[in-house]
Write a protein that holds these residues in place. Structure first.
Motif, PDB file in Angstrom:
ATOM      1  N   TRP A  78       1.119  -1.168  -0.129  1.00  0.00           N
ATOM      2  CA  TRP A  78       0.049   0.517   0.214  1.00  0.00           C
ATOM      3  C   TRP A  78       1.013   1.386   0.287  1.00  0.00           C
ATOM      4  N   ALA A  85      -2.151   0.384  -4.881  1.00  0.00           N
ATOM      5  CA  ALA A  85      -1.561  -1.031  -4.032  1.00  0.00           C
ATOM      6  C   ALA A  85      -1.265  -1.757  -4.779  1.00  0.00           C
ATOM      7  N   ALA A 125      -8.084  -3.767  -1.014  1.00  0.00           N
ATOM      8  CA  ALA A 125      -7.699  -2.812  -1.538  1.00  0.00           C
ATOM      9  C   ALA A 125      -8.215  -1.876  -1.741  1.00  0.00           C
ATOM     10  N   ALA A 130      -8.145   2.513  -2.535  1.00  0.00           N
ATOM     11  CA  ALA A 130      -7.252   2.966  -3.736  1.00  0.00           C
ATOM     12  C   ALA A 130      -7.580   3.678  -4.652  1.00  0.00           C
TER      13      ALA A 130
END
Length: 374
Positions: A78, A85, A125, A130
Motif C-alpha cells: 500500500w 495498491a 485494496a 485505492a
C-alpha cells in the motif's frame, strides 16, 4: 567518485532482492571512491511485495480464500500518498499455498483451485481507498480464467437453466455471467495487469495447454479445461459487451486471471518488469550512474525474454551505461547475444554449488569485492 546502481532481483529460494543488493554493496564498500545505490527490482511475481516494502510502502494483510478453499492470510502493498495498491496474486492463489512437500497437486485439486482470494484482496485494496491497483500476475496455482476472482467481486455465473455455477470444477456448465452485483467501486479505479506473459487464454498456446501441466493438470484434461475456460470467457465477454479479449496477448497469464482483469476490470496490460522498474523510480536513479549491476539467481535464455535483469539492461542501454550481471548460475549457451558487458557467477569465486546455495550472501559479497571492478 564512481556511482554504481545495484538493481537486482531475488535469487529465488536463497536470498531476497534486498539481501542480494546489500551483500553486493558490502563487497564494493571496500573499494575507495565507490558510491553504491541499492534498488531491489521485481517483475510482478514472487518477491514483488518485498521490493515494494523496500521502497517504503506498507504491507497490509487480509484473510482470504486460498486456492484450495482454505482461509489464508495474504498481503498487499500500500502506497498511501498515491492511493496505490500492489497485489501479488500468488499471495492468494499461489502454487506455494497448494503444494505439499514440494509436490504438485493431484489433478482434481488442480481443477478445483480458485482465484477467489485475489478478488478478496482487490476488495481489501478498495476498502483502503485505492485509486489504482496493480496486479502482479505470476506464480498462480489456478487455471480458472479468473472465475473465482470475479465471484468475489460480485459476479454470478449461471448455467443453461439459470442455476448458479459456483464450483471451479464446473466451468464447462457456465452459460451466462450476471454482472449486476459487481462491486460499483471497480468502475472508478485504474487497474494494471502486470506480466510479461503474452499467451492468449485459449488454444495450444493458452493457459490450460501451456501452464496447466505445471499446476498438476493432467494431459488428458487439457482440452476439456480449455473448452471450459472458453465458456467462461464467452459469458463474460457477452455480459461486459466486449469481444476478443480472450485472444489478446497476456489473457492466459496466471491461469487466465489476465483475461478476467482485462475483460471485467478494464485493466491496462503492461510489462511486469517495466511496471515495477517505473514504480522503483529506476530512470531517476540512473541519472549520474557510471555502472549498473543487475542479476538474479539463474541467468538463462528466459532471462533475456522479459525478466528483470533484461529490463534493467534495456533502461541502462538507453543512457549508454554499461551493465554487469551477477547470478548464482549462468546457463546461457556459449555465443548467446546478451545486453551485459560481463556476466559474473557465484561459482567464479566459490566452486562448491552447495555452499553458494546454503549461504549465498558471503559469496556475493566476495564476488563484488574481488571481481566486479576487476
Amino acid at each position: 567518485m564512481t556511482r554504481i546502481l545495484l538493481a537486482v532481483d531475488k535469487f529465488k529460494g536463497t536470498a531476497t532482492a534486498v539481501e542480494v543488493a546489500g551483500a553486493l554493496a558490502r563487497g564494493l564498500a571496500e573499494h575507495p571512491g565507490v558510491q553504491t545505490v541499492q534498488v531491489p527490482v521485481a517483475d510482478g511475481g514472487d518477491g514483488t511485495l518485498q521490493v515494494c516494502e523496500a521502497l517504503g510502502w506498507s504491507l497490509r494483510t487480509a484473510r482470504v480464500t486460498g486456492p484450495d478453499g482454505a482461509a489464508v492470510r495474504a498481503r498487499f502493498a500500500w502506497d498511501e500518498p498515491r492511493g496505490r495498491a500492489v497485489i501479488e496474486v500468488a499471495e492468494a492463489c499461489g502454487m506455494r499455498l497448494l503444494t505439499r512437500d514440494g509436490e504438485l497437486p493431484e489433478d482434481a485439486e488442480a481443477e478445483a483451485a480458485t482465484s477467489r482470494g485475489v478478488g478478496q484482496l482487490v476488495l481489501a485494496a478498495l476498502d483502503a481507498g485505492a485509486e489504482e491497483v496493480v496486479l502482479g500476475l505470476g506464480g498462480s496455482a489456478t487455471t480458472d480464467a479468473g472465475f473465482g476472482m470475479a465471484q468475489a467481486l460480485g459476479v454470478r455465473f449461471l448455467d443453461e437453466v439459470g442455476g448458479p455455477v459456483e464450483d471451479p470444477r464446473r466451468l464447462a456448465e457456465v452459460a451466462r455471467a450476471d454482472l449486476s452485483g459487481l462491486d460499483a467501486r471497480v468502475r472508478s479505479v485504474r487497474f494494471v495487469a502486470a506480466s510479461d506473459v503474452t499467451n492468449p487464454l485459449l488454444g495450444p498456446d493458452g493457459a490450460a495447454a501451456v501452464f496447466g501441466p505445471q499446476k498438476g493438470l493432467a494431459a488428458e484434461r487439457i482440452e476439456t479445461r480449455d473448452a471450459a475456460l472458453g465458456r467462461v470467457a464467452a459469458a463474460v465477454e457477452e455480459a461486459a459487451v466486449t469481444g476478443g479479449v480472450a485472444d489478446r496477448p497476456g489473457a492466459g497469464a496466471a491461469g487466465g486471471l489476465g483475461f478476467m482483469t482485462l475483460a471485467l476490470l478494464g485493466a491496462r496490460y503492461a510489462s511486469g518488469v517495466q511496471t515495477f522498474l517505473d514504480l522503483a523510480g529506476v530512470d531517476d536513479l540512473l541519472e549520474g550512474t557510471d555502472l549498473v549491476v543487475t542479476g538474479e539467481g539463474k541467468l538463462d535464455e528466459q532471462t533475456l525474454r522479459g525478466k528483470a535483469p533484461a529490463g534493467v539492461a534495456e533502461r541502462a542501454a538507453q543512457r549508454g551505461i554499461p551493465v554487469v550481471a551477477v547470478c548464482g548460475q549462468n546457463t546461457l549457451p556459449p555465443g548467446t547475444q546478451h545486453p551485459f558487458q560481463r556476466i559474473l557467477a557465484m561459482t567464479d569465486v566459490e566452486p562448491d554449488v552447495r555452499s553458494c546455495l546454503r549461504d549465498p550472501l558471503p559469496v556475493l559479497e566476495r564476488l563484488a569485492r574481488e571481481r566486479l571492478l576487476a
